[in-house]
Structures are given as structure tokens and as C-alpha cells.
Scaffold this motif. Sequence first.
Motif, mmCIF file in Angstrom:
data_model
loop_
_atom_site.group_PDB
_atom_site.id
_atom_site.type_symbol
_atom_site.label_atom_id
_atom_site.label_comp_id
_atom_site.label_asym_id
_atom_site.label_seq_id
_atom_site.Cartn_x
_atom_site.Cartn_y
_atom_site.Cartn_z
ATOM 1 N N GLU A 90 0.816 -1.213 0.000
ATOM 2 C CA GLU A 90 0.000 0.000 0.000
ATOM 3 C C GLU A 90 0.851 1.265 0.000
ATOM 4 O O GLU A 90 0.550 2.229 -0.714
ATOM 5 N N SER A 91 1.941 1.269 0.744
ATOM 6 C CA SER A 91 2.791 2.469 0.801
ATOM 7 C C SER A 91 3.517 2.702 -0.520
ATOM 8 O O SER A 91 3.686 3.845 -0.944
ATOM 9 N N PHE A 92 3.930 1.630 -1.187
ATOM 10 C CA PHE A 92 4.623 1.795 -2.463
ATOM 11 C C PHE A 92 3.681 2.253 -3.559
ATOM 12 O O PHE A 92 4.053 3.035 -4.422
ATOM 13 N N VAL A 93 2.449 1.773 -3.525
ATOM 14 C CA VAL A 93 1.455 2.216 -4.505
ATOM 15 C C VAL A 93 1.147 3.700 -4.299
ATOM 16 O O VAL A 93 1.047 4.459 -5.265
ATOM 17 N N ALA A 94 1.030 4.126 -3.038
ATOM 18 C CA ALA A 94 0.786 5.544 -2.767
ATOM 19 C C ALA A 94 1.973 6.390 -3.225
ATOM 20 O O ALA A 94 1.787 7.490 -3.764
ATOM 21 N N SER A 95 3.184 5.887 -3.036
ATOM 22 C CA SER A 95 4.369 6.610 -3.482
ATOM 23 C C SER A 95 4.411 6.710 -5.010
ATOM 24 O O SER A 95 4.725 7.771 -5.555
ATOM 25 N N SER A 103 0.834 18.257 -10.891
ATOM 26 C CA SER A 103 1.236 19.177 -9.819
ATOM 27 C C SER A 103 0.057 19.979 -9.274
ATOM 28 O O SER A 103 0.068 20.389 -8.121
ATOM 29 N N ALA A 104 -0.958 20.200 -10.092
ATOM 30 C CA ALA A 104 -2.140 20.937 -9.618
ATOM 31 C C ALA A 104 -2.878 20.153 -8.535
ATOM 32 O O ALA A 104 -3.465 20.745 -7.625
ATOM 33 N N LEU A 105 -2.846 18.822 -8.624
ATOM 34 C CA LEU A 105 -3.502 18.000 -7.610
ATOM 35 C C LEU A 105 -2.596 17.699 -6.420
ATOM 36 O O LEU A 105 -3.052 17.143 -5.431
ATOM 37 N N ALA A 106 -1.324 18.029 -6.531
ATOM 38 C CA ALA A 106 -0.386 17.738 -5.449
ATOM 39 C C ALA A 106 -0.426 18.803 -4.356
ATOM 40 O O ALA A 106 0.180 18.636 -3.310
ATOM 41 N N GLN A 107 -1.121 19.903 -4.575
ATOM 42 C CA GLN A 107 -1.159 20.988 -3.612
ATOM 43 C C GLN A 107 -2.570 21.135 -3.059
ATOM 44 O O GLN A 107 -3.537 20.708 -3.665
ATOM 45 N N GLY A 108 -2.643 21.755 -1.926
ATOM 46 C CA GLY A 108 -3.941 22.072 -1.354
ATOM 47 C C GLY A 108 -4.591 20.903 -0.645
ATOM 48 O O GLY A 108 -3.962 19.920 -0.291
ATOM 49 N N THR A 109 -5.886 21.033 -0.469
ATOM 50 C CA THR A 109 -6.641 20.041 0.293
ATOM 51 C C THR A 109 -6.807 18.746 -0.472
ATOM 52 O O THR A 109 -6.681 17.661 0.079
ATOM 53 N N PHE A 110 -7.090 18.827 -1.746
ATOM 54 C CA PHE A 110 -7.343 17.632 -2.552
ATOM 55 C C PHE A 110 -6.045 17.108 -3.160
ATOM 56 O O PHE A 110 -5.887 17.049 -4.365
ATOM 57 N N SER A 112 -2.798 14.081 -3.358
ATOM 58 C CA SER A 112 -2.811 12.647 -3.666
ATOM 59 C C SER A 112 -3.058 11.805 -2.416
ATOM 60 O O SER A 112 -3.621 10.709 -2.517
ATOM 61 N N GLY A 113 -2.685 12.284 -1.245
ATOM 62 C CA GLY A 113 -2.955 11.540 -0.009
ATOM 63 C C GLY A 113 -4.442 11.433 0.263
ATOM 64 O O GLY A 113 -4.949 10.362 0.632
ATOM 65 N N LEU A 114 -5.163 12.532 0.083
ATOM 66 C CA LEU A 114 -6.606 12.510 0.269
ATOM 67 C C LEU A 114 -7.278 11.640 -0.789
ATOM 68 O O LEU A 114 -8.177 10.854 -0.481
ATOM 69 N N SER A 116 -5.974 9.116 -2.329
ATOM 70 C CA SER A 116 -5.674 7.726 -1.989
ATOM 71 C C SER A 116 -6.582 7.233 -0.867
ATOM 72 O O SER A 116 -7.081 6.104 -0.909
ATOM 73 N N THR A 117 -6.824 8.067 0.127
ATOM 74 C CA THR A 117 -7.704 7.701 1.234
ATOM 75 C C THR A 117 -9.140 7.509 0.759
ATOM 76 O O THR A 117 -9.815 6.553 1.152
ATOM 77 N N LEU A 118 -9.610 8.416 -0.103
ATOM 78 C CA LEU A 118 -10.964 8.297 -0.625
ATOM 79 C C LEU A 118 -11.141 7.046 -1.481
ATOM 80 O O LEU A 118 -12.158 6.346 -1.382
ATOM 81 N N VAL A 119 -10.155 6.747 -2.314
ATOM 82 C CA VAL A 119 -10.226 5.548 -3.144
ATOM 83 C C VAL A 119 -10.187 4.297 -2.267
ATOM 84 O O VAL A 119 -10.931 3.338 -2.494
ATOM 85 N N GLY A 120 -9.352 4.309 -1.233
ATOM 86 C CA GLY A 120 -9.281 3.176 -0.315
ATOM 87 C C GLY A 120 -10.582 2.952 0.429
ATOM 88 O O GLY A 120 -11.050 1.817 0.578
ATOM 89 N N THR A 121 -11.205 4.026 0.890
ATOM 90 C CA THR A 121 -12.486 3.919 1.588
ATOM 91 C C THR A 121 -13.572 3.413 0.652
ATOM 92 O O THR A 121 -14.370 2.546 1.017
ATOM 93 N N GLY A 122 -13.606 3.939 -0.556
ATOM 94 C CA GLY A 122 -14.574 3.451 -1.544
ATOM 95 C C GLY A 122 -14.343 1.987 -1.891
ATOM 96 O O GLY A 122 -15.288 1.216 -2.038
ATOM 97 N N GLY A 123 -13.087 1.597 -1.986
ATOM 98 C CA GLY A 123 -12.754 0.206 -2.272
ATOM 99 C C GLY A 123 -13.193 -0.730 -1.162
ATOM 100 O O GLY A 123 -13.682 -1.832 -1.424
#
Length: 167
Positions: A90-95, A103-110, A112-114, A116-123
Motif C-alpha cells: 500500500e505504501s509503495f502504490v501511494a508513493s 502538480s495541480a492535484l499535489a497541492q492544497g486540500t485535494f 494525492s494523499g486525500l 488515496s484515502t478516498l479511493v481506499g475507503t470506496g474500495g
Amino acid sequence: KNVGMLHLVNGIIVIPVSILSGYLSTSYEDRYMALWCLSITLFGMCFLFDPTDLFDHETSYTYNESPLSVGPHSYITGSLIAFSGIEACESFVASLMSKVVPSALAQGTFNSGLLSTLVGTGGRAVGDLFITCMGLISLRNLLNLLIIPGATLVATSIALILWNYEL
């Protein structure tokens, strides 16, 4: 009682596996580590496949008496290996995902960590529905109804890594 002990052992084993995978990640690229972890997961899932469930059971009143069937030892071994492998992966896939997210999605609230969490919860929610549906189809064959599609998804993930990355 025994299920709780299995979850306890799973939780205890994941900690050193995560430490080991973190240590190995300093020497190997994420794509290699993800491939290894998925391969370990697929190996563990092979312990959980029960070929005796593929045969006729209408005439049999008992099950799991064949040496090929999944007994308690192979179930515990397979679940520990598969769970540890997928948790380490899981950590390597997130990395890997953080490296390909724009880069636009790498900043702010939304970020890649968020995501990843949303996709994991949906999964997990879809997985719970899948388990329920498979249980409604057949409780007798529930293990294979879960392991065969899961192993197919893990094998597909391995194939996608091999297809998209030069190894």
C-alpha cells in the motif's frame, strides 16, 4: 476467539513487515517493491485457494476432508502472507501515485494523499458489498468466490506494473 487472535497476529506481523519494507525502499525503487509485495500477496493467496470446492458437493455431507482442501494451517499461513504483502504494498502504490499525479492535484486540500484515502475507503465499501453478494450466492464456496477474483486482480496489477514500467 480464534478470529480475534488471527487479527492480533496480523496486526503484530504488519509492523515489522512495514519497517522492513521501509528499510528496503531506501535501496530499491518503488516499482520493484510494489512488484515484490504483490507477488508475495499472490503467493499467500495460493494457500487460500480450495480446489475441492470446484467438484460436486451435492452428494457429500462433509467437506474439508481432502488433503487438497484449505485447513486451518493453510488458511492462517495464507492469510498472514497475503495480508502482510498487501499492507506493505500500500505504501509503495501511494508513493508511485504521488509521482504521477499532476502538480495541480499535489497541492492544497485535494492532494494525492486525500485521493488515496478516498479511493481506499470506496474500495473497502465496494469490497464489503462484494463479500455480501458472494455470501448470498454460496456460503459453502465463499472462500473461492473471494480468492479467485482477488487473485485475478492482484495478477492483473502485477501485469500492469510489468507493462507500464521498465524493469
